[in-house]
Write an enzyme that holds these catalytic residues in place. Structure first.
Site, PDB file in Angstrom:
ATOM      1  N   HIS A   1       2.153  -0.519  13.601  1.00  0.00           N
ATOM      2  CA  HIS A   1       1.454  -0.647  14.086  1.00  0.00           C
ATOM      3  C   HIS A   1      -0.261  -1.004  13.961  1.00  0.00           C
ATOM      4  O   HIS A   1      -0.369   0.667  14.017  1.00  0.00           O
ATOM      5  CB  HIS A   1       1.676  -0.206  15.465  1.00  0.00           C
ATOM      6  CG  HIS A   1       0.849  -1.263  17.047  1.00  0.00           C
ATOM      7  ND1 HIS A   1       0.295  -0.868  17.878  1.00  0.00           N
ATOM      8  CD2 HIS A   1       0.204  -2.400  16.700  1.00  0.00           C
ATOM      9  CE1 HIS A   1      -0.016  -1.543  19.061  1.00  0.00           C
ATOM     10  NE2 HIS A   1      -0.131  -2.760  17.998  1.00  0.00           N
TER      11      HIS A   1
ATOM     12  N   ASP B   1       5.236  -6.161  11.535  1.00  0.00           N
ATOM     13  CA  ASP B   1       3.844  -5.597  11.587  1.00  0.00           C
ATOM     14  C   ASP B   1       3.467  -5.174   9.675  1.00  0.00           C
ATOM     15  O   ASP B   1       3.466  -4.662   9.799  1.00  0.00           O
ATOM     16  CB  ASP B   1       3.314  -5.060  12.566  1.00  0.00           C
ATOM     17  CG  ASP B   1       1.792  -5.382  12.532  1.00  0.00           C
ATOM     18  OD1 ASP B   1       0.873  -5.827  11.789  1.00  0.00           O
ATOM     19  OD2 ASP B   1       1.515  -4.751  13.917  1.00  0.00           O
TER      20      ASP B   1
ATOM     21  N   ASN C   1       6.572  -6.220  18.737  1.00  0.00           N
ATOM     22  CA  ASN C   1       6.419  -5.220  17.646  1.00  0.00           C
ATOM     23  C   ASN C   1       7.728  -4.085  17.789  1.00  0.00           C
ATOM     24  O   ASN C   1       8.743  -3.349  17.919  1.00  0.00           O
ATOM     25  CB  ASN C   1       5.684  -4.282  18.574  1.00  0.00           C
ATOM     26  CG  ASN C   1       3.722  -4.590  18.139  1.00  0.00           C
ATOM     27  OD1 ASN C   1       3.790  -5.784  17.330  1.00  0.00           O
ATOM     28  ND2 ASN C   1       2.927  -4.413  19.156  1.00  0.00           N
TER      29      ASN C   1
ATOM     30  N   GLU D   1       2.977 -10.949  11.083  1.00  0.00           N
ATOM     31  CA  GLU D   1       1.402 -10.223  11.163  1.00  0.00           C
ATOM     32  C   GLU D   1       1.104 -10.226  10.222  1.00  0.00           C
ATOM     33  O   GLU D   1       1.413  -8.294   9.361  1.00  0.00           O
ATOM     34  CB  GLU D   1       1.411  -9.477  12.080  1.00  0.00           C
ATOM     35  CG  GLU D   1      -0.203  -9.361  12.764  1.00  0.00           C
ATOM     36  CD  GLU D   1      -0.057  -8.745  14.009  1.00  0.00           C
ATOM     37  OE1 GLU D   1      -1.060  -8.107  14.384  1.00  0.00           O
ATOM     38  OE2 GLU D   1       0.174  -8.664  15.234  1.00  0.00           O
TER      39      GLU D   1
END
Length: 750
Positions: free
Chosen positions: A349, A336, A305, A383
């Site tokens: 996130h 992400d 992250n 991601e």
């Protein structure tokens, strides 16, 4: 003293500009822009900023706290809060750690350039000072602060204040005795040579006297032969008379002694403070390992992250987080990705209150800073939660921004059978993500059906304890994948892990799995040899459990011991796990790549870090560490009355049998020059995987000790003998002038 303050830059125009200072517009929001006066103080180290409000308190910051000075609207704050027409007048001061960036606007383009040039010159000059010069500069800064009426004289009260500033507490009787000893003029204050005498008494190091005295056999000095004897006997290094002559020429400050080819005690100490003579082998500061092995044969510095500055729930996302990770040598960053407004993908996130940044801004920042510290490849771990439309935008941004540096097809001719090496991938970006088909299919000219866009989605969420249930949930979830993005995945295709046997039978070398820390730890403990063999053929990425909402970390060492390459940590979090990670990647030129030991690359290996059966990995060593003294340890609080009681912990990380920790007794009320003279012994069975960590804490018998500084390095990179150990703060930045003095001996165990 003026020479010490200005670092030899007396009369320099850039220094004079900073000493004069000037008004700058401080920017916090589109509507909050206020004039502040900035000026470098007389210590040439501290910047003073003052509000135009009469009663507003003065604020200062040290040049040591500055990470970078950037010209133009480079920060998110300036891009958001200012217009393009002021681009040439803008600059930013970026601080180390978690301090907010200072966004500023000068009166003109020329003035903005002058501020940036002058600050960068001063910072560069300070960074290039020797440890001895940094020590002198720090003491001088404290002397200036202690001289309350600025008359270049020290009263007895000033002297006591100075001692507290440098982290020493003495009783009144000793302080009075010390003062009278230096006040040779009986004037009631110290000035000129009396201050210098006080400085000499203060900085005298008895342990250096003893070592130097043993080898200074030539009229009280060290001859070249005396120096060779010291280097060979104590430092356990090969040395010739030519080496000794070179050291004397470089470090001897007394010209008369230098002419006679002699080394004084001052020259000897200056040499011991030089980075080549410190605890880390100088050869290991450069790239010294074979960089032509396949990519999966290396441990790779990796971030989880990466976009987050703080916690995982409501903390800010920032391109600055990518910059900081890359400047720390990180070679695998995570993005992400989610659908954003105006057809622009964003990074945050998901399903939390963390702020969002544009995907294209993150890619731009990565491009600009990817190869500042290391030339070796950067892996972009995607991601992906975006719609097909915004995935196409992602592919476009990566292609247009990264250009030819982006790997979009295998290197060489034909279908590869193994990874390329870090050397072959220098300056390149590799995408890790989902792919619609096997890489082999592109060589077989297999045509995908127009509606064949489904892949199984993999998310970093859930609970480790119910891995199988999570696995079943994941397998049901589908993600539409854009062909443009899929085709960019060459060497790092993300797939589910269904066991080592399945991976060996059904997966190609480039197909890799991500493991949550709990599952990975279990495999590393229960199936270590199988995990090592798996990682000889493929890459493995490990990431923190979803329960770590505070962005805490896990111990990466057991996973390295199992051959896992991409052990991703939260780089924004200060903790011992990040210290160890920084220590692992401290060497090999801080390239972010560390070659695994040969027995972790050999298909016939029986190495198991848990059972430790006999083999080439078993090289039993005995490590002797004597913690002798400390120098200029910083206070843990800014209170003048707060003096540290330092304690040193010596820790060994590695395979289970090597893990150990020992500590000294605390020294009361002395952070300036504490002495311990305590010796510890450790058994190290697998030195290739071991790391040595020195931790200094402020001892507290009633509560938990407070962290002061630490230094971690690989066992195989240690220099033996009398060595200074630098100290890093909790953010991993060097603490100027602070350190430990130790003696280290490593011998083959009988």
């Amino acid at each position: 003293m003026d020479t010490i303050a200005s670092n030899g830059m007396e009369g320099d125009q850039d220094l004079q500009f900073l000493l004069q200072g000037g008004d700058l517009l401080k920017v916090r929001s589109p509507t909050w822009k206020k004039t502040r006066y900035f000026k470098l103080q007389d210590d040439c180290k501290t910047v003073w900023r003052q509000s135009k409000k009469i009663f507003r308190r003065k604020q200062t910051f040290s040049l040591d706290d500055i990470s970078a000075v950037r010209l133009g609207r480079q920060t998110e704050g300036l891009k958001k809060n200012t217009d393009e027409q002021v681009e040439d007048r803008c600059f930013s001061i970026v601080f180390k750690g978690h301090h907010k960036t200072l966004d500023l606007i000068a009166c003109s383009e020329e003035e903005a350039k002058q501020w940036v040039k002058s600050l960068q010159k001063m910072i560069s000059n300070m960074n290039n000072l020797s440890r001895q010069q940094k020590r002198e500069h720090w003491i001088y800064s404290c002397l200036i602060k202690a001289d309350k009426n600025k008359d270049d004289k020290l009263s007895e009260s000033d002297m006591k204040s100075f001692l507290r500033l440098i982290n020493v507490e003495v009783d009144d009787d000793y302080a009075e005795l010390l003062f009278k000893k230096c006040d040779t003029s009986n004037s009631g204050y110290l000035a000129g040579e009396e201050v210098e005498h006080f400085y000499e008494l203060l900085t005298h190091r008895e342990e250096i006297d003893v070592i130097y005295g043993e080898y200074a056999q030539t009229t009280g000095y060290m001859s070249p032969q005396n120096l060779v004897d010291f280097l060979m006997k104590e430092q356990r290094q090969k040395a010739t008379l030519a080496d000794a002559h070179k050291i004397i020429k470089q470090f001897e400050p007394d010209e008369n002694a230098k002419e006679k080819q002699l080394l004084s005690k001052d020259g000897f100490l200056m040499y011991l403070h030089h980075q080549d003579a410190m605890v880390l082998q100088p050869e290991h500061r450069e790239v010294y390992q074979d960089m032509d092995q396949p990519l999966n044969h290396y441990f790779i510095s990796s971030s989880h992250n990466t976009y987050l500055m703080e916690d995982q729930l409501k903390g800010p996302s920032s391109t600055e987080a990518y910059i900081r990770a890359l400047l720390k040598g990180c070679r695998c960053v995570e993005l992400d990705c989610w659908d954003g407004s105006d057809d622009e993908p964003v990074i945050y996130h998901g399903h939390t209150l963390t702020s969002k940044i544009l995907f294209k801004d993150a890619i731009q920042a990565i491009k600009e800073y990817a190869f500042k510290v290391s030339d070796y490849p950067v892996i972009l771990s995607l991601e992906n939660h975006c719609s097909i439309e915004q995935q196409t935008v992602m592919a476009h941004h990566m292609s247009s921004i990264l250009g030819s540096a982006l790997v979009t097809s295998p290197l060489g001719q034909g279908m590869p059978t193994d990874f390329p090496s870090p050397e072959e991938l220098k300056g390149k970006f590799i995408i890790k993500g989902k792919r619609l088909n096997k890489l082999e299919a592109s060589f077989a000219q297999e045509v995908l059906a127009a509606d064949d866009t489904d892949v199984t989605e993999e998310e970093e969420s859930g609970d480790d304890d119910d891995y199988e249930e999570q696995h079943q949930k994941k397998s049901k979830k589908k993600l539409k994948l854009a062909k443009e993005l899929s085709d960019m995945v060459i060497y790092c295709k993300s797939v589910h892990f269904n066991g080592f046997d399945d991976a060996r039978r059904n997966l190609s070398f480039y197909e890799m799995s991500s493991f949550k820390e709990g599952k990975a730890m279990t495999l590393a403990e229960e199936s270590a040899n199988a995990y090592i063999h798996h990682n000889m053929e493929k890459l493995s990425r490990i990431y923190p459990a979803g329960s770590r909402a505070d962005s805490s970390n896990y111990n990466p060492v057991p996973l390295w011991n199992a051959g896992c390459q991409i052990v991703a940590l939260n780089f924004q979090t200060t903790c011992s796990d990040m210290d160890v990670n920084q220590g692992r990647f401290l060497v090999n030129g801080k390239s972010g790549y560390i070659l695994k030991p040969s027995y972790m690359r050999d298909p016939t290996t029986e190495f198991d870090p848990i059972t430790l059966t006999r083999g080439e990995w078993l090289k039993h060593k005995t490590l002797h560490v004597m913690v002798i003294s400390g120098q200029q340890l910083p206070k843990v609080t800014k209170k003048k009355s707060s003096i540290v009681d330092p304690i040193v912990k010596v820790e060994v990380y590695g395979v289970q049998d090597d893990v150990a920790e020992k500590e000294t007794n605390p020294i009361d009320n002395n952070g300036f020059n504490p002495e311990w003279n305590e010796t510890f012994r450790f058994d190290v069975y697998v030195p290739d995987l071991a790391l040595l960590r020195f931790v200094v804490e402020d001892h507290d018998s009633a509560s938990e000790n407070e962290f002061i500084g630490q230094y971690t390095l690989p066992f195989n990179s240690i220099q033996m003998g009398y060595r200074h150990v630098p100290l890093l703060n909790s953010n991993g930045d060097l603490i100027p002038a602070a350190g430990l003095f130790v003696h280290i001996m490593i011998v083959d165990a009988e």
